[in-house]
Design an enzyme around this catalytic site. Structure first.
Site, PDB file in Angstrom:
ATOM      1  N   SER A   1      30.794  11.274  -9.867  1.00  0.00           N
ATOM      2  CA  SER A   1      31.313  12.591 -10.238  1.00  0.00           C
ATOM      3  C   SER A   1      31.267  12.765 -11.757  1.00  0.00           C
ATOM      4  O   SER A   1      30.973  13.845 -12.260  1.00  0.00           O
ATOM      5  CB  SER A   1      32.755  12.746  -9.748  1.00  0.00           C
ATOM      6  OG  SER A   1      32.795  12.689  -8.339  1.00  0.00           O
TER       7      SER A   1
ATOM      8  N   HIS B   1      29.801  11.042  -1.558  1.00  0.00           N
ATOM      9  CA  HIS B   1      31.065  10.995  -0.795  1.00  0.00           C
ATOM     10  C   HIS B   1      30.833  11.467   0.644  1.00  0.00           C
ATOM     11  O   HIS B   1      31.364  10.877   1.594  1.00  0.00           O
ATOM     12  CB  HIS B   1      32.121  11.912  -1.434  1.00  0.00           C
ATOM     13  CG  HIS B   1      32.555  11.508  -2.812  1.00  0.00           C
ATOM     14  ND1 HIS B   1      32.601  12.394  -3.868  1.00  0.00           N
ATOM     15  CD2 HIS B   1      32.986  10.315  -3.302  1.00  0.00           C
ATOM     16  CE1 HIS B   1      33.048  11.762  -4.946  1.00  0.00           C
ATOM     17  NE2 HIS B   1      33.271  10.506  -4.634  1.00  0.00           N
TER      18      HIS B   1
ATOM     19  N   ARG C   1      28.367   1.137  -4.929  1.00  0.00           N
ATOM     20  CA  ARG C   1      27.051   1.602  -5.355  1.00  0.00           C
ATOM     21  C   ARG C   1      26.281   0.440  -5.982  1.00  0.00           C
ATOM     22  O   ARG C   1      25.347  -0.087  -5.418  1.00  0.00           O
ATOM     23  CB  ARG C   1      27.197   2.757  -6.354  1.00  0.00           C
ATOM     24  CG  ARG C   1      27.680   4.045  -5.704  1.00  0.00           C
ATOM     25  CD  ARG C   1      28.169   5.028  -6.718  1.00  0.00           C
ATOM     26  NE  ARG C   1      29.245   4.445  -7.519  1.00  0.00           N
ATOM     27  CZ  ARG C   1      29.980   5.120  -8.392  1.00  0.00           C
ATOM     28  NH1 ARG C   1      29.732   6.382  -8.611  1.00  0.00           N
ATOM     29  NH2 ARG C   1      30.949   4.535  -9.059  1.00  0.00           N
TER      30      ARG C   1
ATOM     31  N   LYS D   1      42.800   9.835 -15.119  1.00  0.00           N
ATOM     32  CA  LYS D   1      41.367  10.077 -15.268  1.00  0.00           C
ATOM     33  C   LYS D   1      41.083  11.457 -15.862  1.00  0.00           C
ATOM     34  O   LYS D   1      39.923  11.840 -15.975  1.00  0.00           O
ATOM     35  CB  LYS D   1      40.670   9.940 -13.906  1.00  0.00           C
ATOM     36  CG  LYS D   1      40.334   8.503 -13.549  1.00  0.00           C
ATOM     37  CD  LYS D   1      39.293   8.476 -12.447  1.00  0.00           C
ATOM     38  CE  LYS D   1      38.700   7.094 -12.247  1.00  0.00           C
ATOM     39  NZ  LYS D   1      37.740   7.074 -11.133  1.00  0.00           N
TER      40      LYS D   1
HETATM   41  O1  PNS Z   1      37.664   7.714  -6.825  1.00  0.00           O
HETATM   42  P1  PNS Z   1      38.473   6.713  -7.590  1.00  0.00           P
HETATM   43  O2  PNS Z   1      39.035   7.337  -8.845  1.00  0.00           O
HETATM   44  O3  PNS Z   1      37.715   5.446  -7.866  1.00  0.00           O
HETATM   45  O4  PNS Z   1      39.730   6.323  -6.647  1.00  0.00           O
HETATM   46  C1  PNS Z   1      40.688   5.383  -7.076  1.00  0.00           C
HETATM   47  C2  PNS Z   1      41.900   5.384  -6.132  1.00  0.00           C
HETATM   48  C3  PNS Z   1      42.517   6.762  -6.053  1.00  0.00           C
HETATM   49  C4  PNS Z   1      41.472   4.938  -4.761  1.00  0.00           C
HETATM   50  C5  PNS Z   1      42.919   4.344  -6.713  1.00  0.00           C
HETATM   51  O5  PNS Z   1      43.187   4.661  -8.045  1.00  0.00           O
HETATM   52  C6  PNS Z   1      44.213   4.287  -5.925  1.00  0.00           C
HETATM   53  O6  PNS Z   1      44.259   3.734  -4.865  1.00  0.00           O
HETATM   54  N1  PNS Z   1      45.269   4.913  -6.475  1.00  0.00           N
HETATM   55  C7  PNS Z   1      46.569   4.959  -5.838  1.00  0.00           C
HETATM   56  C8  PNS Z   1      47.596   4.096  -6.564  1.00  0.00           C
HETATM   57  C9  PNS Z   1      47.572   2.674  -6.052  1.00  0.00           C
HETATM   58  O7  PNS Z   1      47.795   2.398  -4.895  1.00  0.00           O
HETATM   59  N2  PNS Z   1      47.283   1.742  -6.984  1.00  0.00           N
HETATM   60  C10 PNS Z   1      47.163   0.356  -6.671  1.00  0.00           C
HETATM   61  C11 PNS Z   1      45.814   0.044  -6.051  1.00  0.00           C
HETATM   62  S1  PNS Z   1      45.329  -1.536  -6.468  1.00  0.00           S
END
Ligand code: PNS
Length: 167
Positions: A135, A21, A97, A45
């Site tokens: 993570s 990150h 990745r 999660k």
């Molecule tokens: O580190 P992660 O868990 O892969 O991050 C995922 C994240 C937080 C970026 C994604 O779940 C997100 O954008 N959540 C917010 C809710 C949202 O906007 N959902 C629609 C996106 S398609």
């Protein structure tokens, strides 16, 4: 942080922040004037760390760039695109990745584009030494007694140990 310049939002769960990150934040700083690292609660999660703990860890490891004014750390709830609009961001930054990330990222990017056509998603690849780092994997390795010194700042490794042994 001033409101001038092109802002990118780098969203994620950051449970906890890893060197991968941090590498991404450095890369985003090369391209954008302002970088907002946005922590999502992401209850689905089942995070190990609370949102406040994740925010605190990010604030610790990013202290130098936060002090410089280019980076800020924040939390968000609800739709990412709504948060990006509120922040006046021009783009969302996500790390790629391996090929296995692609489908999920592709779906998210296109859904976000549907919701906010003006918002671009920028994918960046972290240094290859973090290609297989996540993570989730990190927590597993710590749980099973492995060495993660190469993958997280020492302060974060200590917190993972503490959290897993106090559970
Ligand atoms: O580190 P992660 O868990 O892969 O991050 C995922 C994240 C937080 C970026 C994604 O779940 C997100 O954008 N959540 C917010 C809710 C949202 O906007 N959902 C629609 C996106 S398609």
């Amino acid at each position: 942080m001033t409101s001038t310049g092109r802002r990118v939002v780098y969203p994620g769960s950051f449970d906890p922040v890893t060197n991968g990150h941090l590498d991404m934040v450095c890369r985003a700083c090369q391209i954008f004037d302002r970088v907002t690292v946005a922590v999502s609660e992401n209850r689905a999660k089942n995070p190990l760390f609370s949102i406040d703990e994740r925010l605190e860890m990010l604030n610790i490891v990013l202290a130098p760039v936060i002090k410089s004014g280019q980076v800020e750390v924040d939390t968000f709830d609800g739709l990412l695109v709504d948060y990006c609009r509120k922040k006046g961001a021009v783009a969302v930054a996500r790390g790629l990745r391996a090929l296995s990330d692609f489908e999920y990222e592709f779906q998210m990017a296109l859904m976000n584009r549907h919701l906010a056509p003006e918002l671009e998603t920028v994918f960046m690849m972290s240094d290859e030494k973090y290609t297989y780092l996540s993570s989730t994997l990190l927590k597993d390795v710590v749980r099973l007694g492995g060495d993660v010194a190469r993958f997280v700042p020492a302060a974060i490794a200590t917190r993972i140990h503490r959290k897993l042994t106090s559970a």
